[in-house]
Every structure is written in C-alpha cells, then in structure tokens.
Enzyme design. Structure first.
Site, PDB file in Angstrom:
ATOM      1  NE  ARG A 195      11.017   7.915 -32.481  1.00 32.94           N
ATOM      2  CZ  ARG A 195       9.899   8.219 -33.122  1.00 32.94           C
ATOM      3  NH1 ARG A 195       9.478   9.473 -33.169  1.00 32.94           N
ATOM      4  NH2 ARG A 195       9.180   7.280 -33.727  1.00 32.94           N
ATOM      5  CG  ASN A 224      -2.416   9.398 -38.111  1.00 28.13           C
ATOM      6  OD1 ASN A 224      -3.404   8.801 -37.667  1.00 28.13           O
ATOM      7  ND2 ASN A 224      -1.420   8.800 -38.757  1.00 28.13           N
ATOM      8  NE  ARG A 267      10.794 -15.550  -0.148  1.00 27.32           N
ATOM      9  CZ  ARG A 267      11.715 -16.486   0.091  1.00 27.32           C
ATOM     10  NH1 ARG A 267      12.222 -16.598   1.321  1.00 27.32           N
ATOM     11  NH2 ARG A 267      12.114 -17.294  -0.862  1.00 27.32           N
TER      12      ARG A 267
END
Ligand code: UD1
Ligand code: CA
Length: 460
Positions: A16, A170, A333
């Site tokens: 899904r 559940n 960086r």
C-alpha cells in the site's frame, strides 16, 4: 520477570506504500519507521531483539546494522507465518515471555510497553494484547469481546457488518507467554479471506483452550497508528513532529512557529535558544544554549555551540564553536570546524576546513581543504583553488593574515603569520610571515586617452 526477547515483524511487502523502498525504511522525523520501534523496545528495557525481514530485507539489515538478530521470511504469507520464522531462534529461550511488535507502528511509547508487560505479568495471562479505542477503526483488526473478555481478533476483510462496528482495535503489539507461542504457531492455517497465516489466531487458540488472555487499552490512541500508506505516513510525521516540538518547548526552547519548524527525534537543543520559522534540524544535531537559529535554516548531523546566530543557511556535518555568526546564505559542508567567534557571511561555502578563533570570512568566498589560524580576515570573493583536476590540495593560512578581496589561493600553499595579500591577486607561491604579496597585472594609466579618442571619432 521482564520479557526475555522481543520479535519485530518487518517482512511485509508494504504494497500500500506503492514504493520501491521497503515500508519500514520510510522515515518520520528523519528516522526509519522500524528504528522508532527499536528505540522504544530498548527504552522499555528489552535487550534481546529478533527482527523478521523479507521483502528487500538485506537493505533493512544494512541500515540497522549488527546488534540485532535477523531471520528471513522468504515468502510473505502473513504475520503468523512471519513469527513462525523466528521459532528456531525462540527455541533458544526456555520459558519466559516475549514481546511481539510490528515494524510499522512508530508512535508506540516505551512507557506503554512497560505497562503492557506489567499487566501481562500481574494477571499471569498467556497473552496480553495492546488495544486502542478508535473513533474510526477502519483498516485495523477488531477486538471481539464476550462476557469473559477477549474472544478473538477479526481482520477488517474477514469481519461481519456487526464486527466492523467494534471500535476497539488490535495495535499489533502483544506480550506472549513464550511456550504458548511455540505451541500455537504449529496450529496456524491460512483459512481466511486473505489466505494468510494470521498471528492474531494465536489469541483465538488460547481462548479456546480456556487460557487467560488479557487486553490492555492504550490511554493515548494515537500511539496505535500503523503506517500502511503515505497518508498514514504523513499523519505519523505530523503527530511525532508536534510531540517533539512540544517537548523541546517545555525544555526551554522558544519556537516561534511550531507549524513550520522540523526537529528530528535525536536533536538536542539548549535553553533559551530561539528557532525562527522554517528551521529544519535533523540527524545527530546538537544546538547549544542561547542561539538564534533561522529563519530558513537546515542543520544536519552538526554541532553548534552556545550563543551562535545561524540565519538562512545550510550546515551539513559541521562543527561550530561558541559565539559564531553564520549567514545569511552560508553553506558549511562536511568536515567544517569553526573555533569560537568566527564569522561566516553571505554566499560563503566552507568544506573540510578548520577556521580559528575570531577569524572572518564575511562574503562571497569558497574555502575548502584549508586550515585557517586565529584572527584571519578573508576578503570578499576569495577562493581557495583546492582542486587541480586530479587531487585536492590544502591551503594553510596562519594567524592574523589579511587576504585582500578577490584573491585566488592556488593550493598547495602556505600563507605565513601576519602576511598580507593585495586584492585581486592570484597567489601560487608560499608567502613568508609578515610579507605583502601582490600578484596581479600592473596598472597602466594612458594619459589624455579620453580626449584623443574623442578626436579620432571626429576624424572618421
Ligand atoms: C496487522 C494485524 C491487525 C492490526 C494491525 C495493526 C494481523 C493479521 N493483523 O494488520 O490485526 O490491527 O496490524 O497495525 O496480524 N509482516 C510480515 N510478514 C508478512 C506480513 C506482515 O513480516 O507476511 C509484517 C509487516 O512488515 C508489518 C507487520 O507485520 O510490519 C504488520 O503487517 P501488515 O500487513 O501491515 O498488517 P495489517 O494489515 O496492518
Ligand atoms: Ca500495518
């Protein structure tokens, strides 16, 4: 006695999600779903963790690393079948209890697991199911109760119209008596609409044998959220994000616009720091006390000391000392280390470099693979030319050097203590301490040039 072992089910296809990536590696608050579950289990005090992997399991294992025991479910035939794959390992533990959790329920709290375990031990049940009361229970297995408590769990696809009305669901988290699991797994069959081996059938078996099965209802039903699709992923993200932000505010961080601030689960922030809108703090990031961060700043895996200002900038795996001024529009960086009171200004990029105390790189510069001493001043438009097309070379700039604007420093190069560089120089040779280097074309002034040019024009 706390559970001996926890089993995390994470072999599902995650159909899904409609993704090439395994479901449990999708992230919320910058951390994969399954890592939230693992952190919760650890916090709850369960040391031994078995993880059932399947679909792209190697990728998951690579992310999670050593420290867990892995078993593989080669075919995804359901949650019960998944747990069954762990049987050979579970046989190593005699007696005791085991926690079973799904890898896609990232909002569960360790306190909840501890309470679930406590209830299980106190009632001496063979199984205790963590349940939740949901206004909209759709998609979850329903907890069907009779006069003597829980009877079974019915999946939505198998549920009757009446069963679908049940609001107690559940959560997919259970505490089991280990011997009961071992016995029950042998009896599982795929006799249901999905043709899968359901883990939830273990509950039915125990009830049929008149064994004690308990439910423990979640106080905060949000914790039950199981992520099956990307809508639920965003719901989990929003919920966790809000929770993290509120915790930070309660610890003394001012967050001007909580709706537009993103803070990862592992981020630490000191007291009286102010986060302006559009701040994103990710990974293993620490921000000191009394900083002003943002607006619009992203900081990843970095350390920022106390009393710093970082505005409209991006920091990635950088270390910033106390009292620094960063931005607007700076890019730090990996491997950047700034000592105290350093200023990095607008459109400045620093990479793999150390910048000493009180030094300034205020505008439009690139500093890479360099070591700068204290009180260095780098003029606007200065570039360390660190790359010769084959390898990276280093630039050394000692204390109190003054680099004039628009200078190119062609590395490898060393600029000695207290040296000066004239603006517009392209420097290719080392500069001794205290000297002035000028390396640019000589200026020529052609006298009367304007008037002569005017005359020429008339002649034409
Ligand atoms: C499951 C429960 C449901 C519960 C819900 C809570 C069953 C039959 N259903 O449904 O009662 O309300 O969780 O979120 O247990 N997995 C495997 N191998 C498989 C299938 C699944 O390892 O063959 C793993 C998945 O990776 C996932 C977990 O088990 O982490 C749950 O699987 P999922 O397919 O999401 O079950 P749900 O339909 O949500
Ligand atoms: Ca699920």
């Amino acid at each position: 006695m706390s559970p001996t072992v926890a089993v995390i089910l994470a072999a599902g296809l995650g159909t899904r999600m409609k993704s090439r990536k395994p479901k449990v590696l999708h992230e919320i608050a910058g951390v994969p779903l399954i890592e939230h579950v693992l952190a919760t289990v650890k916090q709850a005090g369960v040391e031994e963790v078995l993880i059932v992997l399947g679909h792209q399991g190697e990728k998951v294992e690579e992310v999670l690393g050593a420290g867990y025991r892995y078993v593989y479910q080669r075919e995804q035939l359901g949650t019960g079948h998944a747990l069954k794959q762990a049987l050979p390992l579970l046989r190593e533990y005699s007696g005791g209890n085991c926690l079973v959790l799904c890898g896609d329920t990232p909002l569960l709290k360790s306190k909840t697991l501890q309470e679930l375990i406590a209830r299980h031990l106190q009632t001496e049940a063979k199984a205790t199911v963590l349940t939740a009361m949901l206004a909209d229970p759709s998609g979850y297995g329903r907890v069907i109760k009779g006069s003597r408590g829980i009877q079974k769990i019915v999946e939505e696809k198998d549920a009757s119209v009446a069963e679908k009305e049940v609001k107690e669901i559940n959560t997919g988290a259970y505490c089991f008596d280990l011997d009961s699991v071992k016995a029950g797994l042998k009896k599982l069959t795929p006799a249901n609409v999905q043709g899968e081996y359901y883990l939830t059938d273990l509950i039915k078996f125990l009830v049929e044998q008149n064994e004690r099965v308990e439910t423990f209802v979640l106080e905060n039903s949000h914790e039950a959220l199981g992520v099956n699709n990307r809508v639920q992923l965003a719901q989990a993200e929003a919920y966790l994000r809000r929770e993290i932000i509120e915790a930070q505010m309660l610890q003394g961080v001012t967050i001007i616009d909580p709706e537009h601030t993103y803070i990862g689960r592992m981020v630490k922030i000191g007291q009286d720091t102010v986060l302006y809108p559009g701040v994103i703090l990710e990974g293993a990031t620490t921000i000191g006390e009394n900083c002003q961060i943002g607006p619009y700043t992203r900081i990843v895996d970095s350390f920022v000391g106390a009393d710093c200002t970082v505005n409209n900038s991006f920091l990635l795996a950088a270390k910033v000392g106390r009292g620094c001024l960063i931005g607007p529009y700076s890019y730090l960086r990996p491997g950047t280390k700034l000592a105290e009171n350093v200023k990095i200004g607008d459109f400045v990029e620093v990479k793999n470099s150390f910048v000493g105390k009180n030094s300034k790189i205020p505008h439009l510069s690139y500093v890479g693979d360099s070591l700068l001493g204290e009180e260095v001043n780098i003029g606007a438009g200065t570039i360390t030319c660190n790359y010769d097309g084959e390898k990276k070379n280093r630039t050394f700039i000692e204390d109190r050097v003054f680099v004039g604007s628009n200078t190119n420093l062609v590395a490898p190069i060393k600029v000695g203590r207290g040296a000066y560089i004239g603006a517009g120089s392209t420097v290719t040779k080392d500069i001794p301490a205290g000297s002035l280097a000028i390396a640019r074309g000589q200026q020529k002034n052609l006298a009367d040039w304007g008037r002569k040019r005017g005359k020429k024009k008339e002649e034409n």
